[in-house]
Design a protein around this motif. Structure first.
Motif, PDB file in Angstrom:
ATOM      1  N   GLY A  96       0.784  -1.232   0.000  1.00  0.00           N
ATOM      2  CA  GLY A  96       0.000   0.000   0.000  1.00  0.00           C
ATOM      3  C   GLY A  96       0.812   1.275   0.000  1.00  0.00           C
ATOM      4  N   VAL A  97       2.133   1.148   0.063  1.00  0.00           N
ATOM      5  CA  VAL A  97       3.024   2.313   0.079  1.00  0.00           C
ATOM      6  C   VAL A  97       3.336   2.763  -1.351  1.00  0.00           C
ATOM      7  N   PHE A  98       3.404   4.070  -1.544  1.00  0.00           N
ATOM      8  CA  PHE A  98       3.868   4.640  -2.811  1.00  0.00           C
ATOM      9  C   PHE A  98       5.310   5.101  -2.628  1.00  0.00           C
ATOM     10  N   LEU A  99       6.082   5.068  -3.710  1.00  0.00           N
ATOM     11  CA  LEU A  99       7.492   5.466  -3.642  1.00  0.00           C
ATOM     12  C   LEU A  99       7.847   6.394  -4.786  1.00  0.00           C
ATOM     13  N   LEU A 100       8.522   7.502  -4.418  1.00  0.00           N
ATOM     14  CA  LEU A 100       9.188   8.353  -5.402  1.00  0.00           C
ATOM     15  C   LEU A 100      10.683   8.163  -5.161  1.00  0.00           C
ATOM     16  N   PRO A 101      11.339   7.326  -5.980  1.00  0.00           N
ATOM     17  CA  PRO A 101      12.722   6.936  -5.682  1.00  0.00           C
ATOM     18  C   PRO A 101      13.759   7.936  -6.175  1.00  0.00           C
ATOM     19  N   ARG A 102      14.980   7.712  -5.730  1.00  0.00           N
ATOM     20  CA  ARG A 102      16.100   8.523  -6.198  1.00  0.00           C
ATOM     21  C   ARG A 102      16.424   8.113  -7.644  1.00  0.00           C
ATOM     22  N   PRO A 103      17.207   8.934  -8.368  1.00  0.00           N
ATOM     23  CA  PRO A 103      17.530   8.602  -9.766  1.00  0.00           C
ATOM     24  C   PRO A 103      18.281   7.273  -9.878  1.00  0.00           C
ATOM     25  N   VAL A 104      18.210   6.684 -11.044  1.00  0.00           N
ATOM     26  CA  VAL A 104      18.895   5.404 -11.288  1.00  0.00           C
ATOM     27  C   VAL A 104      20.401   5.586 -11.193  1.00  0.00           C
ATOM     28  N   GLU A 105      20.904   6.667 -11.778  1.00  0.00           N
ATOM     29  CA  GLU A 105      22.345   6.940 -11.735  1.00  0.00           C
ATOM     30  C   GLU A 105      22.665   7.872 -10.570  1.00  0.00           C
ATOM     31  N   VAL A 106      23.913   7.837 -10.124  1.00  0.00           N
ATOM     32  CA  VAL A 106      24.347   8.715  -9.036  1.00  0.00           C
ATOM     33  C   VAL A 106      24.211  10.169  -9.479  1.00  0.00           C
ATOM     34  N   GLU A 107      23.529  10.966  -8.655  1.00  0.00           N
ATOM     35  CA  GLU A 107      23.310  12.377  -8.980  1.00  0.00           C
ATOM     36  C   GLU A 107      23.677  13.236  -7.779  1.00  0.00           C
ATOM     37  N   SER A 108      24.002  14.489  -8.061  1.00  0.00           N
ATOM     38  CA  SER A 108      24.211  15.434  -6.975  1.00  0.00           C
ATOM     39  C   SER A 108      22.870  16.070  -6.635  1.00  0.00           C
ATOM     40  N   GLN A 109      22.825  16.765  -5.504  1.00  0.00           N
ATOM     41  CA  GLN A 109      21.566  17.398  -5.091  1.00  0.00           C
ATOM     42  C   GLN A 109      21.184  18.548  -6.016  1.00  0.00           C
ATOM     43  N   ASP A 110      22.104  18.976  -6.875  1.00  0.00           N
ATOM     44  CA  ASP A 110      21.790  20.060  -7.810  1.00  0.00           C
ATOM     45  C   ASP A 110      20.743  19.640  -8.834  1.00  0.00           C
ATOM     46  N   LEU A 111      20.505  18.334  -8.943  1.00  0.00           N
ATOM     47  CA  LEU A 111      19.544  17.828  -9.923  1.00  0.00           C
ATOM     48  C   LEU A 111      18.157  18.412  -9.699  1.00  0.00           C
ATOM     49  N   VAL A 112      17.764  18.577  -8.452  1.00  0.00           N
ATOM     50  CA  VAL A 112      16.446  19.104  -8.099  1.00  0.00           C
ATOM     51  C   VAL A 112      16.640  20.404  -7.342  1.00  0.00           C
ATOM     52  N   ARG A 113      15.961  21.443  -7.776  1.00  0.00           N
ATOM     53  CA  ARG A 113      16.051  22.726  -7.078  1.00  0.00           C
ATOM     54  C   ARG A 113      15.139  22.715  -5.855  1.00  0.00           C
ATOM     55  N   PRO A 114      15.527  23.410  -4.780  1.00  0.00           N
ATOM     56  CA  PRO A 114      14.675  23.451  -3.585  1.00  0.00           C
ATOM     57  C   PRO A 114      13.244  23.914  -3.879  1.00  0.00           C
ATOM     58  N   ASP A 115      13.081  24.917  -4.753  1.00  0.00           N
ATOM     59  CA  ASP A 115      11.727  25.392  -5.087  1.00  0.00           C
ATOM     60  C   ASP A 115      10.916  24.298  -5.763  1.00  0.00           C
ATOM     61  N   ASP A 116      11.577  23.520  -6.626  1.00  0.00           N
ATOM     62  CA  ASP A 116      10.883  22.419  -7.296  1.00  0.00           C
ATOM     63  C   ASP A 116      10.476  21.353  -6.282  1.00  0.00           C
ATOM     64  N   LEU A 117      11.365  21.064  -5.344  1.00  0.00           N
ATOM     65  CA  LEU A 117      11.036  20.080  -4.308  1.00  0.00           C
ATOM     66  C   LEU A 117       9.833  20.535  -3.494  1.00  0.00           C
ATOM     67  N   ARG A 118       9.793  21.810  -3.141  1.00  0.00           N
ATOM     68  CA  ARG A 118       8.659  22.311  -2.362  1.00  0.00           C
ATOM     69  C   ARG A 118       7.359  22.165  -3.141  1.00  0.00           C
ATOM     70  N   ARG A 119       7.426  22.373  -4.455  1.00  0.00           N
ATOM     71  CA  ARG A 119       6.214  22.199  -5.288  1.00  0.00           C
ATOM     72  C   ARG A 119       5.787  20.729  -5.300  1.00  0.00           C
ATOM     73  N   ILE A 120       6.746  19.833  -5.461  1.00  0.00           N
ATOM     74  CA  ILE A 120       6.455  18.393  -5.457  1.00  0.00           C
ATOM     75  C   ILE A 120       5.812  17.989  -4.125  1.00  0.00           C
ATOM     76  N   LEU A 121       6.384  18.452  -3.023  1.00  0.00           N
ATOM     77  CA  LEU A 121       5.869  18.074  -1.705  1.00  0.00           C
ATOM     78  C   LEU A 121       4.481  18.669  -1.452  1.00  0.00           C
ATOM     79  N   ALA A 122       4.250  19.890  -1.935  1.00  0.00           N
ATOM     80  CA  ALA A 122       2.930  20.506  -1.754  1.00  0.00           C
ATOM     81  C   ALA A 122       1.858  19.710  -2.498  1.00  0.00           C
ATOM     82  N   LEU A 123       2.167  19.254  -3.703  1.00  0.00           N
ATOM     83  CA  LEU A 123       1.206  18.453  -4.465  1.00  0.00           C
ATOM     84  C   LEU A 123       0.963  17.106  -3.786  1.00  0.00           C
ATOM     85  N   LEU A 124       2.027  16.479  -3.291  1.00  0.00           N
ATOM     86  CA  LEU A 124       1.871  15.192  -2.602  1.00  0.00           C
ATOM     87  C   LEU A 124       1.075  15.368  -1.316  1.00  0.00           C
ATOM     88  N   LYS A 125       1.323  16.455  -0.598  1.00  0.00           N
ATOM     89  CA  LYS A 125       0.634  16.691   0.672  1.00  0.00           C
ATOM     90  C   LYS A 125      -0.866  16.860   0.468  1.00  0.00           C
TER      91      LYS A 125
END
Length: 265
Positions: free
Chosen positions: A95-124
């Motif tokens: 019953g759990v949903f997962l948004l996983p990390r990228p397949v390849e090794v990535e730095s945190q620069d891949l996702v901008r903080p503003d984009d993350l906040r938008r993703i989390l707001a939609l999930l919330k």
């Protein structure tokens, strides 16, 4: 099957960020198994967000090979809505949903903080609980997650290195917009035979109460991980699985209810 399909309609979801104060303390195992325990209640729709973009392994714990990752979501941020985001998640049979990390090794620069906040707001707006497993770098993404969280679970064990790091992290979070007020300390692997520090000594060192203690059951946990099955399915009657189930109930209590429960224990 546990959990519901995350179609929203209820109150806004609760955001819980899980932070390990050292390597191997059990932050990912807590993230995955707490979410799975929450999913046993059909009213809940928990989602795990793996924010350790370099070495995250929540997908391994659930034996999931995802079609999409947080990289795909971030690349489509301009057209992201609840429907597209939900289609980007992978659902486990528990019953759990997962948004996983990228397949390849990535730095945190891949996702901008503003984009993350938008993703989390939609999930919330759609899911009952967001369980965020962050990296140990305390980078911009990790801090953004903590800033929007309702709770920050700090996972530690009863050893000197962990306890020193708890104090250091609490001081850092205090200086970062008083994030320390959201912190709840989780002591993992309680009852470990070679633990050389008592709980009372630990409380004296860190200067605050422990929110929850998870019993040591290393063999069961390793078995669950190696089989890619959450504890609630692998060993539902184990002490550890029962403790996690009680923890989900504690999360739903207000302060007065928690105080009554603590007295009755």
């Amino acid at each position: 099957l546990g959990g519901n399909d995350g179609d929203g309609g209820g109150s806004a979801g609760q955001i819980i960020t899980v932070v390990g104060v050292g390597g191997g303390v059990g932050s990912t195992s807590l993230s995955v198994n707490l979410a799975a325990a929450l999913a046993q209640n059909p009213a809940n729709s928990p989602v795990i967000i793996d924010l350790d973009l370099t070495l995250g392994d929540a997908d391994v714990w659930l034996d999931i090979i995802p079609d999409y990752t947080i990289r795909d979501v971030s690349e489509n941020i301009s057209r992201l809505d609840c429907g597209l985001l939900k289609r980007s998640l992978t659902r486990h049979e528990c019953g759990v949903f997962l948004l996983p990390r990228p397949v390849e090794v990535e730095s945190q620069d891949l996702v901008r903080p503003d984009d993350l906040r938008r993703i989390l707001a939609l999930l919330k707006a759609t899911f009952s609980h967001l369980i965020i497993d962050v990296s140990k770098s305390f980078g911009p993404l990790d801090m953004s997650a903590m800033e929007v969280s309702d709770r920050i679970m700090l996972v530690a064990q009863l050893d000197l290195t962990c306890l020193r790091n708890v104090v250091r992290v609490m001081q850092f979070l205090d200086q970062s917009g008083e994030l320390d007020k959201k912190v709840e300390i989780i002591v993992n692997r309680m009852g470990l035979e070679d633990a050389d520090i008592s709980l009372n000594k630990a409380l004296e060192t860190i200067g605050r109460e422990v929110f929850w203690q998870l019993p040591n059951d290393y063999a069961t946990m390793v078995g669950a991980r190696n089989n890619g099955v959450p504890l609630c399915q692998f060993a539902p009657k184990s002490r550890l699985a029962r403790s996690l189930q009680y923890l989900t109930k504690r999360l739903d209590m207000n302060e007065a209810e928690a105080a009554v429960a603590a007295v009755s224990e």
